[in-house]
Design a protein around this motif. Structure first.
Motif: not given
Length: 140
Positions: A49, A51-53, A57, A71, A98-102
């Motif tokens: 992803h 925007n997330a560690d 995705r 996600c 939406k999860i961190r913009g996705e």
């Protein structure tokens, strides 16, 4: 292809029964469970992803003819390369969010023998069919 996760920070497995570890959620009516649409899906693309560690995705073939994106917080347990081509079970009728913009349009099913620790470490194992099924097959 292996079913074992690759996490390096695996907490020890405990012999304590799950019910004493706080794993069980409140009871629900059968009618509530019957509303959940569990489907077999095939992972077409897996990537970190942006925007997330802790998230991956995934692009899935869910049998609908249109790829589905979800996600999933399994980045510490699986690499993207381990997932491509793999059959998984998803909740197909979960409302998109939406999860961190996705956008995520569903949730994959996985098991763990422990709750998430303070450092986020735990062993996570994807739930998948034991035999080959067509994407979109109903998981019952």
């Amino acid at each position: 292809m292996t079913n074992e996760p690759t996490s390096q920070a695996t907490p020890p497995v405990t012999d304590e029964p799950a019910e004493t570890q706080g794993f069980f959620k409140p009871e629900i009516a059968f009618e509530d469970f019957a509303r959940v649409d569990l489907r077999v899906a095939k992972v077409l693309v897996a990537e970190n992803h942006p925007n997330a560690d802790k998230l991956l995705r995934l692009q899935l073939d869910d049998g609908s003819g249109t790829p589905r994106q979800i996600c999933a917080g399994i980045r510490g347990a699986y690499t993207p390369e381990e997932l491509v081509g793999r059959l998984i079970v998803i909740v197909a009728n979960l409302a998109p969010r939406k999860i961190r913009g996705e956008e995520s349009r569903g949730m994959l099913l996985a098991g763990s023998d422990q709750p998430e620790g303070p450092d986020g470490a735990r062993r996570v194992v994807l739930l998948s069919p034991m035999s080959e099924l067509v994407p979109g097959s109903i998981a019952t």
